[in-house]
Structure formats: structure tokens, C-alpha cells
Scaffold this active site. Structure first.
Site, PDB file in Angstrom:
ATOM      1  CB  ILE A   1     -42.688  15.636 -13.194  1.00 51.24           C
ATOM      2  CG1 ILE A   1     -43.886  14.697 -13.398  1.00 51.24           C
ATOM      3  CG2 ILE A   1     -41.753  15.133 -12.114  1.00 51.24           C
ATOM      4  CD1 ILE A   1     -43.502  13.283 -13.818  1.00 51.24           C
ATOM      5  CB  SER A   2     -47.664  17.719 -11.230  1.00 52.93           C
ATOM      6  OG  SER A   2     -47.757  18.942 -11.916  1.00 52.93           O
ATOM      7  CB  ALA A   3     -47.307  15.985  -6.270  1.00 51.95           C
TER       8      ALA A   3
END
Length: 266
Positions: free
Chosen positions: A99-101
Site C-alpha cells: 500500500i502506497s505511502a
């Protein structure tokens, strides 16, 4: 703060978040600058609202609609370990993806803000945990449509469960304006095309033609493009169907590939 990628390494700090967490995340779903910038230290934020306020104070979020959506959809409901939910870093979610930042999600929401108004249609390719798809759904509302496409069935099943725990997104899932499908996102999702906004959460070697075809005139596609070196590209289609492309920033994402190659870690 230690950050590792395929071609760079900074020196390790004494910050408490373990090195193994970053190794698992592979620094994917983050933008790259000369100092591999992170917007706040791991221990400084432990609430969703505070995360959004920090993104606003650093100028990553400038839209009230984006701020409201990210406040409404608690990131803590969409990560495997809620204790790291508000750390400004990508996190492993299994199956060789992340999951992206938070700053990356905020940046993409900002880039698509004008194409995420109530009643509009949005496609999220590589929807993962369902977090950003849920944010999209909240922004386009019950009269719009948000479609997530993910080729790992287990991630689709878990993302639906995540969304069901969100007070903001669950009603949209139940009524059908928000849906997650198993499929090859490189082919888009033709059933509800054309889309006002398309987001891709993995890096393609080149922009898939199917996604450009499914973009509505006046629509915008945001996609990381490249292999080792990647750029977040913004694709706009004008009212005549002509396409323009610009690069927003350098990024590092997992590759947009087949399900089999992803599971092999290729």
C-alpha cells in the site's frame, strides 16, 4: 530514516521503525527526491486526522475535497498492522505488493481532484487493500461510480472486508456505486467506461492503450511509468480525444504485470 530501493540507500537513523519493515515495503508507492523525502517521522503521528493535517501543512493536500475524503476513510482500517497505519511510508500487504505511502495517495488524489466530483466515474487499477478506491468513492459519491480492479483474488476479498468496516465507504459498496473486481487491470474495466479519472497503483513499462481508450474526453489518467527509473505521468484527454502526457515526479512502484509474475516477485 533508512530507505532502500534498487538503486539507492541512505544511512540508517536511530528511528524506532525496524529496517525489516522497509525492506518488505521495497520503498514502492513513494516519490523519490534527492534525499528520499518523508514528510514526518514514524512516531509523530498516530491518528488519521493528524495524518491528513500533516499532509495539509506540508502542502501535499491543498483541496478541501481531498482532505475530507482522506479524513472520512481511515487508513488504519486498510493496513495489515494498524500500528503503522499513519507512518508516511509504503507498507507490505503480501503477494509482493504494497500500500502506497500516505503522501503518495494524497498526491494522486490531488492530481485527480477535478475529475473526482460527485457523479463522475473513476477506475482504480491495482486496488490492493481498497483504501484509495474507497477515497475515490467518497469523492464521487452515491451518484458516481468507483471501480477497483485487482488480479489477486485474496486481495479483492480482503479489500471488500476492509471497505465494509469503513463508515464512509461501506454504504457505497452496498448500493453498488463502489465495487472491486478480480481482473487484469492492464485491460481496464470496460463495463463502466469511459472514466473521468483513472489511477494506476503499479508501474507500467508503457501506458496501456486500453486505459487511454477507456478515458473519457476531458478525463485524466495518473500512472507510474518505467522499469528501474519511473515517473508518475499525468495523461489528459481533451474534448477532441487528443492526448497529452507530462511527468509529475520520480517515483518507485512495484511493476504492473501479470498475476503469475507478481507472485514470483518479478
Amino acid at each position: 530514516f533508512p530507505l532502500l530501493c534498487a538503486f539507492c540507500k541512505t544511512t540508517e537513523d536511530s528511528l524506532s521503525l525496524s529496517l525489516s519493515l522497509y525492506l518488505k515495503s521495497q520503498v514502492t508507492g513513494s516519490f523519490l527526491s534527492h534525499n528520499m523525502k518523508q514528510f514526518w517521522s514514524p512516531n509523530s503521528i498516530n491518528k488519521n486526522k493528524a495524518m491528513v493535517e500533516n499532509l495539509q501543512s506540508h502542502g501535499v493536500i491543498t483541496s478541501d475535497d481531498v482532505a475530507k475524503a482522506m479524513e472520512a476513510v481511515d487508513r488504519g482500517l486498510f493496513v495489515p498492522d494498524p500500528s503503522y497505519a499513519y507512518v508516511d511510508s509504503p507498507l507490505s500487504i503480501g503477494y509482493n505488493v504494497t500500500i502506497s505511502a500516505p503522501h503518495m495517495h494524497a498526491m494522486c488524489l490531488q492530481l485527480l481532484d477535478k475529475n473526482l466530483k460527485p457523479g463522475m466515474r473513476v477506475l482504480d487499477v491495482g486496488s490492493g487493500t481498497g483504501y484509495l478506491t474507497a477515497c475515490f468513492a467518497v469523492m464521487v459519491g452515491s451518484e458516481g461510480r468507483a471501480i477497483g480492479v485487482e488480479h489477486i483474488p485474496e486481495l479483492v476479498a480482503s479489500s471488500v472486508k476492509n471497505i465494509e468496516t469503513s463508515a464512509a465507504a461501506s454504504p457505497l459498496l452496498k448500493q453498488g456505486s463502489l465495487a472491486i473486481h478480480v481482473g487484469d487491470g492492464r485491460q481496464g474495466w470496460a463495463e463502466f467506461a469511459p472514466y473521468d479519472a483513472i489511477h494506476v497503483g503499479a508501474a507500467a513499462p508503457e501506458i496501456p492503450e486500453a486505459l487511454i481508450d477507456q478515458l473519457k474526453p476531458g478525463g485524466r489518467l495518473v500512472i507510474p511509468v518505467g522499469n528501474l527509473f519511473q515517473d508518475l505521468q499525468v495523461v489528459d484527454k481533451n474534448s477532441d480525444g487528443l492526448v497529452s502526457i507530462r511527468s509529475e515526479t520520480s517515483v518507485r512502484y512495484v511493476p504492473l504485470t501479470s498475476r503469475e509474475a507478481q507472485l514470483r516477485g518479478e
